[in-house]
Design a protein around this motif. Structure first.
Motif, PDB file in Angstrom:
ATOM      1  N   MET A  52     -10.624  -1.503  12.104  1.00  0.00           N
ATOM      2  CA  MET A  52     -12.108  -2.389  12.427  1.00  0.00           C
ATOM      3  C   MET A  52     -13.079  -1.340  11.867  1.00  0.00           C
ATOM      4  N   VAL A  53     -13.039  -0.195  12.203  1.00  0.00           N
ATOM      5  CA  VAL A  53     -14.252   0.886  11.926  1.00  0.00           C
ATOM      6  C   VAL A  53     -14.229   0.846  10.273  1.00  0.00           C
ATOM      7  N   LEU A  54     -13.112   0.933   9.494  1.00  0.00           N
ATOM      8  CA  LEU A  54     -13.170   0.919   7.947  1.00  0.00           C
ATOM      9  C   LEU A  54     -13.578  -0.373   7.372  1.00  0.00           C
ATOM     10  N   TRP A  55     -13.095  -1.423   7.967  1.00  0.00           N
ATOM     11  CA  TRP A  55     -13.464  -2.780   7.448  1.00  0.00           C
ATOM     12  C   TRP A  55     -14.962  -2.827   7.389  1.00  0.00           C
TER      13      TRP A  55
ATOM     14  N   ASP B 250     -16.319   9.916  15.756  1.00  0.00           N
ATOM     15  CA  ASP B 250     -17.486   9.862  16.469  1.00  0.00           C
ATOM     16  C   ASP B 250     -17.537   8.291  16.863  1.00  0.00           C
ATOM     17  N   LYS B 251     -17.346   7.414  16.049  1.00  0.00           N
ATOM     18  CA  LYS B 251     -17.162   6.057  16.357  1.00  0.00           C
ATOM     19  C   LYS B 251     -16.408   5.484  17.450  1.00  0.00           C
ATOM     20  N   LEU B 252     -15.069   5.833  17.287  1.00  0.00           N
ATOM     21  CA  LEU B 252     -14.101   5.720  18.420  1.00  0.00           C
ATOM     22  C   LEU B 252     -14.179   6.536  19.572  1.00  0.00           C
TER      23      LEU B 252
ATOM     24  N   LEU C  10       0.187  -3.575  13.369  1.00  0.00           N
ATOM     25  CA  LEU C  10      -0.760  -2.382  13.893  1.00  0.00           C
ATOM     26  C   LEU C  10      -0.403  -2.052  15.363  1.00  0.00           C
ATOM     27  N   THR C  11      -0.780  -1.010  15.751  1.00  0.00           N
ATOM     28  CA  THR C  11      -1.044  -0.745  17.294  1.00  0.00           C
ATOM     29  C   THR C  11      -2.495  -0.863  17.449  1.00  0.00           C
ATOM     30  N   TYR C  12      -2.790  -0.896  19.016  1.00  0.00           N
ATOM     31  CA  TYR C  12      -4.228  -1.064  19.281  1.00  0.00           C
ATOM     32  C   TYR C  12      -5.117  -0.109  18.709  1.00  0.00           C
ATOM     33  N   PRO C  13      -4.711   1.335  18.950  1.00  0.00           N
ATOM     34  CA  PRO C  13      -5.514   2.061  18.244  1.00  0.00           C
ATOM     35  C   PRO C  13      -5.730   2.223  16.771  1.00  0.00           C
ATOM     36  N   GLN C  14      -4.594   1.729  16.077  1.00  0.00           N
ATOM     37  CA  GLN C  14      -4.605   1.611  14.739  1.00  0.00           C
ATOM     38  C   GLN C  14      -5.690   0.450  14.433  1.00  0.00           C
TER      39      GLN C  14
END
Length: 155
Positions: free
Chosen positions: A55-58, A70-72, A46-50
């Protein structure tokens, strides 16, 4: 007294010296943070943005692209290519909502869910690399969240 500036003339916050600038301290710290994360995230593919998207989806699977953005604090033009790459790697799927075709819902695949276990060591590794205690990092994070909120409200 009413018209006095909030800072004394010549105070570091008002200086044009690079090392006195909050923006540069944040920028250079962010660059150092991304560099520190790179080997850990390379192991995950993964890249940092990925990693941020994952993390949002986990935390909450099945969000819309807008909710993730919105979250990021990312717009869909920035987020969509990230999601496409994660989808191409088999970590998530994107599906248009039946009730509104403009809405795209993002869901983790089994592979994307399984990657969470592999990523579980990343926060502890990052903490160790920081040289800070957990309490120091929590205080710093809370201060930065408040700063972001204030800047967004006033900018």
């Amino acid at each position: 007294m009413e018209n006095q500036p909030p800072y004394a003339p010549g105070a570091p916050a008002l200086s044009l010296k690079l090392d006195d600038q909050l923006c540069f301290a944040l920028y250079s710290a962010t660059n150092a943070l991304k560099k520190m994360y790179r080997p850990m995230l390379d192991r995950l593919g993964l890249t940092y943005p990925q990693y941020l998207v994952m993390m949002v989806l986990w935390e909450r699977d099945g969000l819309t692209v807008s909710e993730i953005g919105d979250k990021l604090f990312l717009d869909s033009a920035t987020l969509t290519p990230l999601l496409k790459r994660l989808e191409a790697h088999g970590l998530l799927t994107r599906k248009r909502a039946a009730e509104d075709e403009r809405v795209v819902r993002v869901s983790l695949t089994a592979q994307g869910k399984a990657l969470k276990a592999d990523a579980a060591s990343v926060p502890a590794e990052a903490l160790g690399a920081s040289g800070c205690t957990p309490d120091e990092l929590t205080t710093l994070r809370d201060t930065l969240v408040r700063l972001r909120s204030d800047l967004m409200a006033n900018g």
